[in-house]
Design an enzyme around this catalytic site. Sequence first.
Site, PDB file in Angstrom:
ATOM      1  N   GLU A   1     -10.310  -5.634   2.372  1.00 36.23           N
ATOM      2  CA  GLU A   1      -8.859  -5.408   2.496  1.00 36.23           C
ATOM      3  C   GLU A   1      -8.323  -5.964   3.820  1.00 36.23           C
ATOM      4  OE1 GLU A   1      -6.740  -1.917   0.772  1.00 36.23           O
ATOM      5  OE2 GLU A   1      -6.639  -1.308   2.881  1.00 36.23           O
TER       6      GLU A   1
ATOM      7  N   ARG B   1     -20.293   7.495  -3.036  1.00 37.78           N
ATOM      8  CA  ARG B   1     -20.635   6.521  -2.007  1.00 37.78           C
ATOM      9  C   ARG B   1     -21.932   6.878  -1.300  1.00 37.78           C
ATOM     10  NH1 ARG B   1     -14.942   4.502   0.703  1.00 37.78           N
ATOM     11  NH2 ARG B   1     -14.385   3.181  -1.052  1.00 37.78           N
TER      12      ARG B   1
ATOM     13  N   LYS C   1     -10.871  10.261  -5.757  1.00 37.64           N
ATOM     14  CA  LYS C   1     -11.859   9.326  -5.216  1.00 37.64           C
ATOM     15  C   LYS C   1     -13.327   9.775  -5.291  1.00 37.64           C
ATOM     16  CE  LYS C   1      -8.842   6.179  -3.713  1.00 37.64           C
ATOM     17  NZ  LYS C   1      -8.737   4.895  -4.349  1.00 37.64           N
TER      18      LYS C   1
ATOM     19  N   HIS D   1       0.849  -1.197   0.000  1.00 36.90           N
ATOM     20  CA  HIS D   1       0.000   0.000   0.000  1.00 36.90           C
ATOM     21  C   HIS D   1       0.885   1.248   0.000  1.00 36.90           C
ATOM     22  CE1 HIS D   1      -3.061   2.830   1.286  1.00 36.90           C
ATOM     23  NE2 HIS D   1      -3.980   1.887   1.360  1.00 36.90           N
ATOM     24  N   ALA D   2       0.588   2.171  -0.912  1.00 34.41           N
ATOM     25  CA  ALA D   2       1.420   3.367  -1.081  1.00 34.41           C
ATOM     26  C   ALA D   2       1.552   4.187   0.207  1.00 34.41           C
ATOM     27  CB  ALA D   2       0.833   4.235  -2.195  1.00 34.41           C
TER      28      ALA D   2
HETATM   29  C1  GAL Z   1      -6.629   4.490   2.248  1.00 35.37           C
HETATM   30  C2  GAL Z   1      -7.332   3.871   1.048  1.00 35.37           C
HETATM   31  C3  GAL Z   1      -8.334   2.830   1.521  1.00 35.37           C
HETATM   32  C4  GAL Z   1      -7.654   1.843   2.446  1.00 35.37           C
HETATM   33  C5  GAL Z   1      -6.974   2.570   3.566  1.00 35.37           C
HETATM   34  C6  GAL Z   1      -6.278   1.643   4.535  1.00 35.37           C
HETATM   35  O1  GAL Z   1      -5.609   5.357   1.830  1.00 35.37           O
HETATM   36  O2  GAL Z   1      -8.011   4.874   0.321  1.00 35.37           O
HETATM   37  O3  GAL Z   1      -8.908   2.181   0.419  1.00 35.37           O
HETATM   38  O4  GAL Z   1      -6.744   1.079   1.726  1.00 35.37           O
HETATM   39  O5  GAL Z   1      -6.033   3.497   3.065  1.00 35.37           O
HETATM   40  O6  GAL Z   1      -5.783   2.346   5.633  1.00 35.37           O
END
Ligand code: GAL
Length: 305
Positions: free
Chosen positions: A253, A301, A295, A183-184
């Site tokens: 997730e 949403r 987003k 995750h980035a």
């Molecule tokens: C956010 C992302 C979410 C989820 C979350 C986890 O940046 O938009 O989809 O991955 O991080 O903390």
Amino acid sequence: MAFLEDWIPMGNDELGHADMKLDVLNFTSRTDVQTSTSWGAPIIWDGMFIPEAYEQIHRTAHTSVALTVFAVGKYLDVYLKDLLVSSQIYFMVGIPVTYYVFTDVPEKVPAIYLAPGREVKVMPVKHHSRWQDISMMRMMFIRDAIDSQIQHHHQYVFCMDVDQVFRGHFGTEVLADSVALLHAHYYFRSRKEFTYDRNPKSLAYMADTQGDFYYHASVFGGSWQSVRKITDTCYRTIMGDKENGVEALWQDESHLNKYFWEHKPSKVLSPEYCWDTNIRFRTDIHIQRLIWQEKHYKELRNKEN
Ligand code: GAL
């Protein structure tokens, strides 16, 4: 410039995945980042591979890839076309790809130019009013599509969120038995900051001492056999939570992170493979292969989607 001799052909990895035999990766070409996990899986960064070498291997092997994407309600209008169009230029170029588009508005799937060997299969799904449910139910839909279609046509399946767009090469170097994405927002953080589910009542629960990386559910994949196991297990744990009136912090997730803690991925993708451009400059990111789209959560949403 690395010479071909510098590129180390890997043997069977610790997990015994045959596909790893074909890999040609240079683990020492990057000294600024971690290029393999503690269990021996490669973490793919720019500079570690020669794209053409992988392409050659997979062309010879007649590899074919299924890409699943959920485009429900307004998500289809806003994002699907950009993802599909950009993928013609960057995603698995030279390899047959079938897009499995899951949607509640099949008539709205845009007709786009498809590169040779590519096709779109529209998979009608029922609308769920909560986005959390759409996100979680995709595990079931992917599993069922693997059973009914994908297993007969493709060796590999990749599952992607629709709200992203390709900006750079995203090729066969990502293929492996099971594939997870860093995750980035978390790859440079410590484990205590990871947003795993911390509710002991959830089947996605992870204790403070557990976890390798924080994986992003926006991209995961692997052989159809592995993706079937991933999606089937996550679907079951999500439903188990539902029966107990619990929902994990980041829905599917959270369950995916638990799965990859218990079943280590055989390949890990660096955040080049799904970058958030809101994170400004980082010296370790040399290329952005897939980027997050804006987003628009407020508009997308709400209940009417
Ligand atoms: C956010 C992302 C979410 C989820 C979350 C986890 O940046 O938009 O989809 O991955 O991080 O903390």
